[in-house]
Design a protein around this motif. Sequence first.
Motif, PDB file in Angstrom:
ATOM      1  N   ALA A  85       0.835  -1.206   0.000  1.00 50.24           N
ATOM      2  CA  ALA A  85       0.000   0.000   0.000  1.00 50.24           C
ATOM      3  C   ALA A  85       0.868   1.255   0.000  1.00 50.24           C
ATOM      4  O   ALA A  85       0.593   2.219  -0.722  1.00 50.24           O
ATOM      5  N   GLY A  86       1.921   1.242   0.795  1.00 53.21           N
ATOM      6  CA  GLY A  86       2.841   2.377   0.811  1.00 53.21           C
ATOM      7  C   GLY A  86       3.513   2.593  -0.528  1.00 53.21           C
ATOM      8  O   GLY A  86       3.671   3.732  -0.986  1.00 53.21           O
ATOM      9  N   VAL A  89       0.939   4.149  -2.994  1.00 50.08           N
ATOM     10  CA  VAL A  89       0.723   5.573  -2.710  1.00 50.08           C
ATOM     11  C   VAL A  89       1.969   6.372  -3.090  1.00 50.08           C
ATOM     12  O   VAL A  89       1.871   7.470  -3.637  1.00 50.08           O
ATOM     13  N   THR A  93       1.622   9.397  -5.823  1.00 49.11           N
ATOM     14  CA  THR A  93       1.806  10.783  -5.365  1.00 49.11           C
ATOM     15  C   THR A  93       3.111  11.376  -5.895  1.00 49.11           C
ATOM     16  O   THR A  93       3.732  12.192  -5.232  1.00 49.11           O
ATOM     17  N   ALA A  99       4.244  10.525   1.894  1.00 44.86           N
ATOM     18  CA  ALA A  99       2.915   9.971   1.643  1.00 44.86           C
ATOM     19  C   ALA A  99       2.944   8.446   1.659  1.00 44.86           C
ATOM     20  O   ALA A  99       2.032   7.804   2.190  1.00 44.86           O
ATOM     21  N   GLY A 100       3.979   7.860   1.097  1.00 42.59           N
ATOM     22  CA  GLY A 100       4.089   6.402   1.085  1.00 42.59           C
ATOM     23  C   GLY A 100       4.240   5.813   2.475  1.00 42.59           C
ATOM     24  O   GLY A 100       3.594   4.814   2.818  1.00 42.59           O
ATOM     25  N   ALA A 103       0.927   6.250   4.393  1.00 45.72           N
ATOM     26  CA  ALA A 103      -0.080   5.299   3.890  1.00 45.72           C
ATOM     27  C   ALA A 103       0.193   3.890   4.405  1.00 45.72           C
ATOM     28  O   ALA A 103      -0.738   3.180   4.804  1.00 45.72           O
ATOM     29  N   VAL A 106      -0.827   3.838   8.093  1.00 47.98           N
ATOM     30  CA  VAL A 106      -2.284   3.852   8.242  1.00 47.98           C
ATOM     31  C   VAL A 106      -2.860   2.481   7.883  1.00 47.98           C
ATOM     32  O   VAL A 106      -3.745   1.961   8.577  1.00 47.98           O
ATOM     33  N   PHE A 107      -2.356   1.883   6.827  1.00 47.40           N
ATOM     34  CA  PHE A 107      -2.808   0.554   6.417  1.00 47.40           C
ATOM     35  C   PHE A 107      -2.536  -0.464   7.517  1.00 47.40           C
ATOM     36  O   PHE A 107      -3.397  -1.286   7.857  1.00 47.40           O
TER      37      PHE A 107
END
Length: 116
Positions: A85-86, A89, A93, A99-100, A103, A106-107
Amino acid sequence: MSAAQLIGDWQALVVLFVAGVVPNQIWRMLGLWFGGGIDEGSELLVWVRAVATAILAGVIAQIVVQPPGALASVPDALRYGAVAAGLVVFLLTRRSIFAGVVAGEVFMLAGKWWLG
């Protein structure tokens, strides 16, 4: 809950601050001072950015493959999914490392909360 219970031993916080924050800030300030006049597109900064990204990737790989502490209780699929997921992202982005990483975190947190 009192402030003493919330903060804990204040002497330990002072030691942590002096031992952890102060030495790092010295190097950051020196970096700002020496690197202030360098062009952002120069080969030196491109190399520095590449090294910093490689170090971050190495740390993340080590944490995913051999998780320390409480992270060892997180299933392998969730850890690898957070990395995927990272990465997605990061690519979406325009290669934003921040951001990676956010993300992926958060995941991981959402997955751990969902699994219980």
